[in-house]
Design an enzyme around this catalytic site. Structure first.
Site, PDB file in Angstrom:
ATOM      1  N   HIS B  81      25.933 -51.876 -21.854  1.00  0.00           N
ATOM      2  CA  HIS B  81      25.316 -53.017 -21.177  1.00  0.00           C
ATOM      3  C   HIS B  81      23.792 -52.842 -21.151  1.00  0.00           C
ATOM      4  CE1 HIS B  81      24.359 -56.077 -18.241  1.00  0.00           C
ATOM      5  NE2 HIS B  81      23.808 -55.159 -17.458  1.00  0.00           N
ATOM      6  N   ASP B 110       1.842 -69.238 -41.439  1.00  0.00           N
ATOM      7  CA  ASP B 110       2.904 -68.244 -41.348  1.00  0.00           C
ATOM      8  C   ASP B 110       2.291 -66.978 -40.777  1.00  0.00           C
ATOM      9  OD1 ASP B 110       5.341 -66.866 -41.597  1.00  0.00           O
ATOM     10  OD2 ASP B 110       5.846 -67.980 -43.401  1.00  0.00           O
ATOM     11  N   TRP B 145      21.795 -45.597 -20.832  1.00  0.00           N
ATOM     12  CA  TRP B 145      20.895 -46.146 -21.844  1.00  0.00           C
ATOM     13  C   TRP B 145      19.745 -45.204 -22.131  1.00  0.00           C
ATOM     14  CZ3 TRP B 145      15.765 -47.930 -22.152  1.00  0.00           C
ATOM     15  CH2 TRP B 145      15.032 -47.843 -20.966  1.00  0.00           C
ATOM     16  N   SER B 175      12.688 -51.740 -36.968  1.00  0.00           N
ATOM     17  CA  SER B 175      12.491 -53.187 -36.932  1.00  0.00           C
ATOM     18  C   SER B 175      11.323 -53.563 -36.027  1.00  0.00           C
ATOM     19  CB  SER B 175      13.784 -53.840 -36.440  1.00  0.00           C
ATOM     20  OG  SER B 175      13.530 -55.109 -35.934  1.00  0.00           O
ATOM     21  N   SER B 176      11.292 -52.980 -34.819  1.00  0.00           N
ATOM     22  CA  SER B 176      10.224 -53.330 -33.873  1.00  0.00           C
ATOM     23  C   SER B 176       8.863 -52.919 -34.398  1.00  0.00           C
ATOM     24  CB  SER B 176      10.465 -52.653 -32.528  1.00  0.00           C
ATOM     25  OG  SER B 176      11.724 -53.001 -32.039  1.00  0.00           O
ATOM     26  N   HIS B 259       8.465 -46.122 -20.239  1.00  0.00           N
ATOM     27  CA  HIS B 259       7.705 -46.970 -19.341  1.00  0.00           C
ATOM     28  C   HIS B 259       6.922 -48.067 -20.050  1.00  0.00           C
ATOM     29  CE1 HIS B 259       7.222 -48.201 -15.341  1.00  0.00           C
ATOM     30  NE2 HIS B 259       6.066 -48.671 -15.740  1.00  0.00           N
ATOM     31  N   GLU B 261       7.893 -49.398 -22.581  1.00  0.00           N
ATOM     32  CA  GLU B 261       8.992 -50.294 -22.940  1.00  0.00           C
ATOM     33  C   GLU B 261       9.244 -51.329 -21.839  1.00  0.00           C
ATOM     34  OE1 GLU B 261      10.833 -50.823 -25.525  1.00  0.00           O
ATOM     35  OE2 GLU B 261      12.553 -51.915 -24.703  1.00  0.00           O
ATOM     36  N   TYR B 263       7.111 -52.678 -19.990  1.00  0.00           N
ATOM     37  CA  TYR B 263       6.124 -53.757 -20.126  1.00  0.00           C
ATOM     38  C   TYR B 263       6.337 -54.535 -21.408  1.00  0.00           C
ATOM     39  CZ  TYR B 263       4.300 -51.490 -16.125  1.00  0.00           C
ATOM     40  OH  TYR B 263       4.223 -50.950 -14.875  1.00  0.00           O
ATOM     41  N   SER B 274       3.240 -68.296 -18.270  1.00  0.00           N
ATOM     42  CA  SER B 274       1.850 -68.757 -18.221  1.00  0.00           C
ATOM     43  C   SER B 274       1.622 -69.984 -19.092  1.00  0.00           C
ATOM     44  CB  SER B 274       0.897 -67.643 -18.666  1.00  0.00           C
ATOM     45  OG  SER B 274       1.113 -66.498 -17.905  1.00  0.00           O
ATOM     46  N   HIS B 308       6.986 -41.161 -13.165  1.00  0.00           N
ATOM     47  CA  HIS B 308       7.552 -41.641 -11.901  1.00  0.00           C
ATOM     48  C   HIS B 308       9.057 -41.885 -12.020  1.00  0.00           C
ATOM     49  CE1 HIS B 308       6.480 -46.095 -13.019  1.00  0.00           C
ATOM     50  NE2 HIS B 308       7.655 -45.789 -13.468  1.00  0.00           N
ATOM     51  N   HIS B 309       9.560 -41.839 -13.246  1.00  0.00           N
ATOM     52  CA  HIS B 309      11.018 -41.900 -13.404  1.00  0.00           C
ATOM     53  C   HIS B 309      11.650 -40.544 -13.142  1.00  0.00           C
ATOM     54  CE1 HIS B 309      11.037 -45.914 -15.383  1.00  0.00           C
ATOM     55  NE2 HIS B 309       9.821 -45.549 -15.728  1.00  0.00           N
ATOM     56  N   THR B 334      -0.651 -56.593 -11.652  1.00  0.00           N
ATOM     57  CA  THR B 334       0.562 -57.404 -11.626  1.00  0.00           C
ATOM     58  C   THR B 334       0.481 -58.425 -10.503  1.00  0.00           C
ATOM     59  OG1 THR B 334       1.651 -55.376 -12.291  1.00  0.00           O
ATOM     60  CG2 THR B 334       3.055 -57.242 -11.826  1.00  0.00           C
ATOM     61  N   LYS B 337      -1.593 -61.347 -11.369  1.00  0.00           N
ATOM     62  CA  LYS B 337      -0.903 -62.365 -12.156  1.00  0.00           C
ATOM     63  C   LYS B 337      -0.081 -63.285 -11.264  1.00  0.00           C
ATOM     64  CE  LYS B 337      -0.442 -60.282 -16.674  1.00  0.00           C
ATOM     65  NZ  LYS B 337      -0.733 -61.488 -17.457  1.00  0.00           N
ATOM     66  N   ARG B 456      24.421 -44.662  -8.688  1.00  0.00           N
ATOM     67  CA  ARG B 456      24.596 -45.413  -9.930  1.00  0.00           C
ATOM     68  C   ARG B 456      25.720 -44.800 -10.723  1.00  0.00           C
ATOM     69  NH1 ARG B 456      18.920 -45.332 -13.139  1.00  0.00           N
ATOM     70  NH2 ARG B 456      19.927 -46.784 -14.533  1.00  0.00           N
TER      71      ARG B 456
END
Lengths: 118, 652, 216
Positions: B81, B110, B145, B175-176, B259, B261, B263, B274, B308-309, B334, B337, B456
């Site tokens: 998931h 293009d 994950w 790919s990315s 991290h 990731e 963002y 926006s 921080h993780h 943040t 925004k 979890r």
């Protein structure tokens, strides 16, 4: 065709400096000196590696790091002609390079290879 | 110029331009709009798969001692998931918008490398199928994950499960990365005349920042995954604790990627919102430059907060303080925004379309997730919350309440541009309310579950711990989300046939994509526009709205942009100052009639992606070297054949 | 009008195709790629440095080690003289590379072939040194399985070697085109992009040589 012409002339003005830089690449003379300096620095690095009196001092590691940083910078500036090229390329390279270097230092700190003394 | 007065709305006629159809045209396409749609449908499919997995999780956890699935299957479900939603839904759904919108928003025909773009998609498709193929081998990934090593090394995870995961992510990374280099180049180099950086639409800006995050963060996970792959397949010692390896190495490398990731997942949604909020508030975006700078700052700080993780692993007070402070700092840009969106809506003439509702949904729900995020920026609180359902609640508020809401806003907003028809507002409204209420019902109680100690990733729990009621609520909420999603799917396909015909600009949009037909012709712009402000269409249609926005004049001498090869000779004359930015685009002839050269469709990117994928198939088949070698040769051949073929038809 | 459009659209029409910034697309992409590669090698180098001195058994890079059970003595494994020579070879390949590029810019077909070939040859020589180094390490008892040093050393330098290999293939392709039909000054950008990649691989080696080989 008139529109076409005026447009390309406008663009030429705007990109004049980028294009001009491409044509002021260093020549054989510069390349030769760069190669010589790189060789000399490499020789110096290897030489001090074999100096037991120097390797024992606290200057050894910083000296080597500084020498290789100089080599790194010379290759990037002259061979990769970042010194002469558009500023955009500088940003594309130096930004990531700095963050990546900070990350290396940060990781070494986190794994206790670098310590802060209070 | 044909005309400079306001033009009547262009009538939509289905025959204005014809796409080639048929399977081959899709397999060989290099059109960014088609590649975007391929991304779109693929990721929506995975969204349903990931949602199914979530539904099964919620069924299992509905009551104590659930036995809907076994513990083993449960591990696979939550791992897949997370992996699916992050790598196969939110990222590619954002990529669908990057592909479809970036060239339209910057006024290009293009992307910079159209064939590389197709390659990125095929590799992504292959990676998604690869990871999910694991279900058919009863070996779906099962270590979470973030696949912490050493748990994921061969001794602790002997099966194929982690092989599928590690190789699949590696493929998706390729790919990315390829797409990242492509979009960076596109945005830097393909902008229409006058489209200065500070005139670019905010979505394009956020996409630009996201690409940098991708190309800088993905190499780190590539290295971490490579170590894991080498450990599993070739017996290296990177995560082998018995050889002295540090069990924290994976965690650091993973979160160094992980991290940024986060963002990568949220900034595109911020960009979409926006775009939506100003249009439906009939006001220019409040604080445009600050919006851009705060996006850049978020991305930059995003590289300095990874640990921080990992507060719970005991890094010591200095590291804890450092990462705590940088994490709290991120809340500032943040928050800026959030307030700018509120400032945009303030005093605007609001229209609560479905897109706007979802956009406001992001603003509200992301704020909740952001605030719980600041809570566990503080190590003492984090030690209470980490690995509990509190964290699950937090990241679902930012990813579902944030990213998905933003992406839904974008889907409703740009559906008419993609398909030529509007999505039904009534079904859309049902979708929104069911999703918003269901989402809160599912995830808000999880805060309490976490604080009441529910960890979890447990497959069952005993009765009598005070967790039953909140779990009931969460599962009920999941049902609402499922019903809401049914409305969405129904609405999507129904509107394709019966939706109101959109015309060029159904919403009163401000940016370039709304000046061309919907769906756009393959060359996008018959005439490359000359841009003089951030809101070229409003300049023409309702100049009052943009009176306070900085403008250049069309006659400005310094035009710092010019698009590759697109000097078709019909550029507006510099003396034309009456809003030529939005001069009408002719309806519509084929690229050939207009003398526009478009890239030749080619199958080569697909072949390259297939052969590259086969290398990885060989790897997972117990290092089948002949297959890997053969596939590598095929990859080289298709690459050469691709690179040595000119992009466009030859002219003599 | 149409002809004009087609001409300006042709990628081979000029050395500086018209773009927003006046810069070449591929060149921007390669610099972005190099920025990305900084992170790739930073991760590999970090891992090497993190694991430095943490191997439980030898052989070690800079100091000798006696196996406590067999009393077999392993000498310090890194061969500085050989690697200094290969480092010099790689530096010289960068010189050959810039000369190849400037020959293509000048339209000097003869020199361009010579220098492209020399660059590829010097790169291949570097790879030869690396192959020698790897095999001799394996003979001395250091493999990717042996210890943390073995894993992180072989993978770091191996990935660098893989980059050199890709570069050599790229150079040979350019050389092949140059021999077959000649690279025109308009195509110098293709050599430039390859050169940027090649020099980057060189600067990575400058960092590796110091951090892995020289610092004890």
């Amino acid at each position: 065709m008139a529109a076409d012409h005026s447009h390309s002339s406008v663009s030429h003005d705007a990109h004049g400096d980028a294009a001009a830089h491409e044509h002021t690449h260093p020549d054989w003379g510069t390349y030769k000196w760069v190669a010589l300096i790189l060789t000399l620095i490499t020789a110096l690095e290897v030489w001090i590696y074999y100096l037991p009196s120097f390797t024992a001092t606290r200057l050894f590691v910083p000296t080597l790091l500084a020498l290789s940083a100089i080599k790194f910078a010379i290759v990037v500036m002259f061979y990769m002609h970042l010194k002469y090229d558009a500023k955009l390329f500088r940003a594309l390279f130096i930004g990531p390079l700095l963050i990546a270097s900070f990350i290396i230092v940060g990781l070494l700190f986190l794994f206790n290879h670098i310590k802060i003394q209070f | 110029m044909a005309t400079t007065v306001s033009l009547p709305p262009t009538p939509y006629t289905a025959t204005t331009h014809k796409y080639e159809s048929g399977l081959w045209s899709w397999l060989s396409t290099t059109d960014h709009k088609r590649v975007g749609q391929l991304y779109l449908y693929t990721s929506l499919f995975w969204f349903l798969v990931g949602g199914l997995e979530a539904g099964m999780i919620r069924t299992q956890l509905y009551g104590p001692n659930g036995h809907f699935v076994s513990a083993t299957t449960y591990n696979e479900l939550f791992t897949m998931h997370g992996t699916t939603m992050i790598f196969l839904v939110i990222m590619p759904l954002s990529a669908a918008f990057f592909n479809f919108l970036i060239p339209l928003q910057i006024g290009a025909r293009d992307v910079a490398f159209p064939r590389l773009n197709a390659f990125s998609y095929w590799v992504f498709l292959f990676g998604g199928l690869f990871i999910n193929a694991s279900w058919f081998f009863h070996a779906a990934p099962n270590a979470g994950w973030f696949g912490y090593a050493p748990l994921t090394t061969r001794p602790y995870s002997p099966g194929l499960n982690i092989d599928f995961w590690v190789i699949g992510l590696q493929i998706l990374g390729i790919s990315s990365l390829a797409a990242g280099f492509n979009f960076i180049t596109t945005i830097i180099n393909m902008r229409a005349p006058g489209m200065h950086f500070m005139r670019m639409p905010v979505f394009t800006w956020m996409a630009f920042i996201t690409q940098f995050l991708i190309v800088l963060a993905f190499p780190i996970i590539t290295v971490a995954l490579t170590f894991l792959m080498l450990d599993r397949f070739f017996g290296t010692n990177f995560y082998e604790v018995s050889a002295g390896a540090d069990p924290l190495l994976w965690q650091h490398l993973f979160w160094l990627f992980g991290h940024p990731e986060v963002y990568i997942l949220i900034l595109p949604a911020f960009g979409l919102v926006s775009e939506v909020i100003p249009v439906f508030s009939r006001k220019p975006l409040f604080g445009y430059p600050v919006m851009i700078y705060s996006g850049i700052l978020i991305a930059f700080l995003g590289f300095g907060v990874w640990a921080h993780h990992m507060f719970a692993v005991g890094m010591g007070p200095i590291a804890d303080s450092f990462f705590s402070i940088t994490t709290m700092l991120i809340a500032i840009p943040t928050g800026v925004k959030i307030f700018n969106w509120l400032g945009t809506m303030w005093g605007g003439s609001l229209r609560f379309t479905t897109a706007m509702k979802f956009a406001i949904g992001l603003v509200a729900l992301f704020t909740i997730g952001g605030i719980s995020g600041v809570m566990h920026a503080s190590p003492p609180s984090d030690l209470q919350q980490t690995d509990s359902y509190f964290i699950v609640a937090h990241f679902h508020y930012v990813l579902f309440g944030g990213s998905m809401m933003g992406l839904f806003a974008g889907l409703y907003f740009f559906y008419p541009k993609i398909t030529g028809r509007l999505m039904g507002e009534k079904a859309g409204s049902w979708h929104f309310w069911l999703t918003a209420i269901g989402m809160n019902l599912t995830f808000f109680p999880m805060h309490f579950l976490g604080l009441h100690g529910m960890p979890r990733r447990i497959s069952t729990y005993d009765a009598g711990q005070g967790w039953e009621q909140d779990n009931h609520l969460a599962s009920y909420g999941a049902i609402l989300i499922v019903i809401g999603t049914c409305f969405f799917v129904y609405n999507w396909f129904r509107s394709m046939k019966t939706g109101k015909v959109a015309g060029n600009d159904p919403w009163g949009g401000a940016t370039l994509e709304w000046m061309i037909p919907s769906p756009p012709p393959d060359y996008n712009f018959a005439t490359i526009p000359n841009v003089t402000s951030r809101y070229p269409l409003w300049d023409r249609k309702s100049p009052r709205l943009t009176a306070e926005v900085p403008h250049g004049s069309a006659a400005e001498t310094k035009i710092d942009v010019e698009v590759a090869g697109q000097k078709t000779g019909t550029l507006p004359a510099p003396s034309d100052t009456t809003g030529n930015a939005a001069s009408p685009q002719p309806v519509t002839s084929s690229a050939k009639q207009l003398g526009i050269v478009m890239p030749t469709p080619t199958i080569r990117p697909l072949l390259a992606a297939l052969s590259l994928g086969s290398v990885f198939i060989g790897l997972i088949m117990h290092k089948n070297l002949p297959i890997m070698f053969l596939a590598a040769i095929c990859f080289m051949l298709s690459l050469y054949s691709w690179l040595l073929t000119p992009l466009e038809p030859e002219h003599h | 009008m149409a002809t004009a459009a087609i001409e300006s659209h042709d990628p081979h029409a000029g050395a500086h195709p018209a773009t927003s910034t006046g810069l070449n697309n591929t060149k921007i992409a390669i610099w972005a790629f190099i920025g990305s590669e900084c992170f790739f090698f930073a991760s590999l180098i970090s891992t090497y440095l993190i694991y430095k001195g943490r191997s439980l058994v030898g052989p070690f890079p800079h100091e000798a080690w006696t196996d406590p059970s067999t009393h077999q003595v392993f000498k310090a494994i890194l061969n500085i003289p050989i690697t200094s020579v290969s480092t010099f070879v790689l530096l010289m390949s960068s010189l050959a590379m810039v000369l190849a590029h400037s020959a293509v810019v000048r339209g000097d077909r003869k020199s361009s072939k010579i220098w492209l070939a020399s660059t590829a040859l010097l790169g291949a020589t570097f790879l030869g040194f690396q192959a020698y180094e790897f095999t001799s390490f394996v003979h001395e008892g250091l493999t990717i399985h042996t210890n943390l040093f073995g894993s992180s050393f072989f993978i770091l330098t191996g990935f660098h070697g893989a980059h050199v290999t890709a570069g050599v293939i790229w150079l040979l392709t350019l050389l092949f085109i140059d021999i077959k039909r000649g690279l025109t000054p308009d195509e110098a950008i293709n050599v430039d992009v390859c050169a940027l990649y090649w020099h980057f691989v060189d600067v990575v080696w400058i960092a590796i040589f110091t951090l892995v080989y020289l610092i004890k």
